[in-house]
Design a protein around this motif. Sequence first.
Motif, mmCIF file in Angstrom:
data_model
loop_
_atom_site.group_PDB
_atom_site.id
_atom_site.type_symbol
_atom_site.label_atom_id
_atom_site.label_comp_id
_atom_site.label_asym_id
_atom_site.label_seq_id
_atom_site.Cartn_x
_atom_site.Cartn_y
_atom_site.Cartn_z
ATOM 1 N N THR A 1 -25.698 -42.566 -4.126
ATOM 2 C CA THR A 1 -24.609 -42.687 -3.157
ATOM 3 C C THR A 1 -24.481 -44.119 -2.679
ATOM 4 O O THR A 1 -25.420 -44.694 -2.127
ATOM 5 C CB THR A 1 -24.836 -41.745 -1.960
ATOM 6 N N THR A 2 -23.308 -44.694 -2.929
ATOM 7 C CA THR A 2 -23.007 -46.059 -2.524
ATOM 8 C C THR A 2 -21.764 -46.035 -1.638
ATOM 9 O O THR A 2 -21.210 -44.963 -1.335
ATOM 10 C CB THR A 2 -22.732 -46.946 -3.751
ATOM 11 N N ARG A 3 -21.311 -47.189 -1.239
ATOM 12 C CA ARG A 3 -20.085 -47.254 -0.444
ATOM 13 C C ARG A 3 -18.845 -46.925 -1.269
ATOM 14 O O ARG A 3 -17.759 -46.791 -0.711
ATOM 15 C CB ARG A 3 -19.972 -48.643 0.192
ATOM 16 N N TYR A 4 -19.048 -46.794 -2.573
ATOM 17 C CA TYR A 4 -17.910 -46.538 -3.459
ATOM 18 C C TYR A 4 -18.054 -45.227 -4.238
ATOM 19 O O TYR A 4 -17.140 -44.827 -4.955
ATOM 20 C CB TYR A 4 -17.758 -47.701 -4.445
ATOM 21 N N HIS A 5 -19.181 -44.559 -4.087
ATOM 22 C CA HIS A 5 -19.415 -43.337 -4.845
ATOM 23 C C HIS A 5 -20.344 -42.427 -4.057
ATOM 24 O O HIS A 5 -21.347 -42.876 -3.501
ATOM 25 C CB HIS A 5 -20.045 -43.655 -6.204
#
Length: 314
Positions: free
Chosen positions: A42-46
């Motif tokens: 989990t990232t800021r984009y996914h």
Amino acid sequence: MENTEPLEGKIALVAGATRGAGRAMAVELGRAGATVYATGRTTRYHVSEVGRSTETIEETAELVDAAAGTKGRGIAVPTDHLEPDQVRALVERIDREQGRLDILVNDLWGGDVHLDMGSSEQPNMWEMDLAKGLRVLRLGIESHIVTSHCALPLLVRNPGGLLVEVTDGTEEFNRQYRKPFFYDLAKTTPIRMTHDLGEELKEYGCTAVCLTPGWLRSEAMLDSAFHVTEENWQDACEQAPHFAISESPTYIGRALAALAADPDVARWNGRSLSSGGLAQEYGFTDVDGSAPDAWRYLTEVDQSSGSADVTGYR
């Protein structure tokens, strides 16, 4: 002057550092001076299948930086640890940038979304959704194997390396059946993996341990299970009295930092360890100054009781 950053110069990989225990372990390793590679899906984009966008590996790296000051550093690397090519690329990057790996933490999980852990009546194995069950095993076991297979060649390059398998429950506690079936397998297997890899690592002067928190006040436990925050977590004891023995993620982070800084850490090789047990050994506390010993409490205090008394257990 006494060194207040005992892990200064050490390189760590915390696989599964997005939230909970993994995030706290990354932060506390950084606080002790280590450079920490924090990985997860989990990232800021996914957002991963766990479905929580509120915690990201970038935020974890920033928290490591804030705790580390000028000594340690947090580095976020998006990685799906079920994809060997991604893990190999991660390890190659660590080798290229640092030339070594001193601490490998396998905190990979994410299987709760495939299990109804809140149900008081758990189904038998043959009544469960097979695809979900096998996914749990991939997330909780295969990911650990892939990561160790790819990263241990770098870890064993230098004596003193530490492999930490993170699970739920001590070896003693997990001798009982922790239904449902796929959860039990996912949480008992890391204990055996530690025993086996400890045998293989000791000839290289490295150590493997299995580490468990107690009843962890993770982000999901607080907001999804009990609808409280870390500031008012004790309100949840009205619903679940035994939650009084729970601990913050920082507690397991401090346990790991103490282990990693112990020059005699090899005495623990192949062992199953807990935050509460290590607190007695190393003298650290949780954020409130207490030292909860959850697994001893859960073993010795009747879980069917409607009241809880943590006297002598924290």
